[in-house]
Design a protein around this motif. Sequence first.
Motif, PDB file in Angstrom:
ATOM      1  N   GLY A  14     -16.532   9.633 -20.403  1.00  0.00           N
ATOM      2  CA  GLY A  14     -17.924   9.924 -20.086  1.00  0.00           C
ATOM      3  C   GLY A  14     -18.582   8.934 -19.145  1.00  0.00           C
ATOM      4  N   VAL A  15     -17.799   8.190 -18.376  1.00  0.00           N
ATOM      5  CA  VAL A  15     -18.373   7.238 -17.419  1.00  0.00           C
ATOM      6  C   VAL A  15     -18.611   7.936 -16.082  1.00  0.00           C
ATOM      7  CG1 VAL A  15     -17.474   5.159 -18.529  1.00  0.00           C
ATOM      8  CG2 VAL A  15     -16.059   6.367 -16.878  1.00  0.00           C
ATOM      9  N   ALA A  16     -19.566   7.437 -15.333  1.00  0.00           N
ATOM     10  CA  ALA A  16     -20.024   8.100 -14.103  1.00  0.00           C
ATOM     11  C   ALA A  16     -18.926   8.294 -13.071  1.00  0.00           C
ATOM     12  CB  ALA A  16     -21.179   7.304 -13.491  1.00  0.00           C
ATOM     13  N   TRP A  17     -18.005   7.371 -12.964  1.00  0.00           N
ATOM     14  CA  TRP A  17     -17.012   7.461 -11.902  1.00  0.00           C
ATOM     15  C   TRP A  17     -15.959   8.544 -12.153  1.00  0.00           C
ATOM     16  CZ3 TRP A  17     -18.088   2.839 -14.436  1.00  0.00           C
ATOM     17  CH2 TRP A  17     -17.187   2.423 -15.406  1.00  0.00           C
ATOM     18  N   ALA A  20     -17.661  11.212 -10.152  1.00  0.00           N
ATOM     19  CA  ALA A  20     -17.792  10.775  -8.755  1.00  0.00           C
ATOM     20  C   ALA A  20     -16.459  10.827  -8.021  1.00  0.00           C
ATOM     21  CB  ALA A  20     -18.382   9.363  -8.704  1.00  0.00           C
ATOM     22  N   PHE A  21     -15.389  10.368  -8.665  1.00  0.00           N
ATOM     23  CA  PHE A  21     -14.077  10.365  -8.024  1.00  0.00           C
ATOM     24  C   PHE A  21     -13.334  11.670  -8.283  1.00  0.00           C
ATOM     25  CE2 PHE A  21      -9.577   8.946  -7.559  1.00  0.00           C
ATOM     26  CZ  PHE A  21      -9.642   8.548  -6.242  1.00  0.00           C
ATOM     27  N   GLY A  22     -13.672  12.357  -9.371  1.00  0.00           N
ATOM     28  CA  GLY A  22     -13.056  13.633  -9.709  1.00  0.00           C
ATOM     29  C   GLY A  22     -11.713  13.502 -10.387  1.00  0.00           C
ATOM     30  N   TYR A  23     -11.702  12.930 -11.570  1.00  0.00           N
ATOM     31  CA  TYR A  23     -10.440  12.771 -12.302  1.00  0.00           C
ATOM     32  C   TYR A  23     -10.711  12.713 -13.797  1.00  0.00           C
ATOM     33  CZ  TYR A  23     -11.360   7.874 -13.436  1.00  0.00           C
ATOM     34  OH  TYR A  23     -11.888   6.721 -13.943  1.00  0.00           O
ATOM     35  N   ALA A 133     -11.290  -0.874  -7.776  1.00  0.00           N
ATOM     36  CA  ALA A 133     -12.428   0.013  -7.504  1.00  0.00           C
ATOM     37  C   ALA A 133     -13.764  -0.713  -7.483  1.00  0.00           C
ATOM     38  CB  ALA A 133     -12.464   1.147  -8.533  1.00  0.00           C
ATOM     39  N   PHE A 134     -13.942  -1.696  -8.358  1.00  0.00           N
ATOM     40  CA  PHE A 134     -15.189  -2.459  -8.427  1.00  0.00           C
ATOM     41  C   PHE A 134     -14.884  -3.913  -8.104  1.00  0.00           C
ATOM     42  CE2 PHE A 134     -15.721   1.039 -11.520  1.00  0.00           C
ATOM     43  CZ  PHE A 134     -16.778   1.697 -10.907  1.00  0.00           C
ATOM     44  N   PRO A 135     -15.696  -4.568  -7.289  1.00  0.00           N
ATOM     45  CA  PRO A 135     -15.412  -5.951  -6.880  1.00  0.00           C
ATOM     46  C   PRO A 135     -15.284  -6.917  -8.058  1.00  0.00           C
ATOM     47  CG  PRO A 135     -17.236  -5.053  -5.599  1.00  0.00           C
ATOM     48  CD  PRO A 135     -16.910  -4.045  -6.659  1.00  0.00           C
ATOM     49  N   GLU A 136     -16.002  -6.660  -9.147  1.00  0.00           N
ATOM     50  CA  GLU A 136     -15.991  -7.576 -10.299  1.00  0.00           C
ATOM     51  C   GLU A 136     -14.778  -7.389 -11.202  1.00  0.00           C
ATOM     52  OE1 GLU A 136     -20.074  -6.520  -8.950  1.00  0.00           O
ATOM     53  OE2 GLU A 136     -18.440  -5.306  -9.720  1.00  0.00           O
ATOM     54  N   GLN A 137     -13.999  -6.360 -10.932  1.00  0.00           N
ATOM     55  CA  GLN A 137     -12.803  -6.096 -11.731  1.00  0.00           C
ATOM     56  C   GLN A 137     -11.628  -6.875 -11.171  1.00  0.00           C
ATOM     57  OE1 GLN A 137     -14.357  -4.302 -14.662  1.00  0.00           O
ATOM     58  NE2 GLN A 137     -12.149  -4.399 -14.650  1.00  0.00           N
ATOM     59  N   ILE A 138     -10.863  -7.478 -12.069  1.00  0.00           N
ATOM     60  CA  ILE A 138      -9.696  -8.246 -11.642  1.00  0.00           C
ATOM     61  C   ILE A 138      -8.406  -7.711 -12.260  1.00  0.00           C
ATOM     62  CG2 ILE A 138     -10.950 -10.332 -11.003  1.00  0.00           C
ATOM     63  CD1 ILE A 138     -10.436 -11.472 -13.765  1.00  0.00           C
ATOM     64  N   VAL A 139      -8.534  -6.656 -13.079  1.00  0.00           N
ATOM     65  CA  VAL A 139      -7.354  -6.032 -13.678  1.00  0.00           C
ATOM     66  C   VAL A 139      -7.633  -4.554 -13.940  1.00  0.00           C
ATOM     67  CG1 VAL A 139      -8.036  -6.652 -16.044  1.00  0.00           C
ATOM     68  CG2 VAL A 139      -5.637  -6.173 -15.551  1.00  0.00           C
TER      69      VAL A 139
END
Length: 152
Positions: A14-17, A20-23, A133-139
């Motif tokens: 249920g997250v927005a992406w 947005a990405f379609g998966y 996908a997100f700059p703050e993600q590292i894994v």
Amino acid sequence: MTNPQSAKKVANLGVAWERAFGYVQAVQVKDTIYISGQLSHDSEGKLIAPATLDENGRPADFSQMEAQIRQTYVNTKTLLAEYGATLDDVVEETLFVLDVPSAFAAGSKVRKEMYGRDIPPVASNLIGITALAFPEQIVEITFRAVIDGSVN
């Protein structure tokens, strides 16, 4: 008419992406569950333990690796439960990381904790990459699980 041999059972968080990405976050086909790359977010889609970014918008350090890996496993356990599965059903995982040494140190600890054993019976890949996908993600971690049963 749907062919029962090719039926798919899907699950989302249920997250927005997702839209947005379609998966979808997970797909079960026959006895195999394929889990899309999981990130460290809560049920509202808020990133947990985001990395601090430098002036170029890149992670300044990797001290949040352990917390991000742990939350990623928590999200995976939620998805597996949709299929009546657990981490015991996981046969393969792939960790995509921005820093291999910190991921190796953090991952070796968290994996043992999450699987509940010193040597989890899981084929595992640790791959260094340049961005997520997100700059703050590292894994980001993908999983494949095999269960005894079929799509209902």
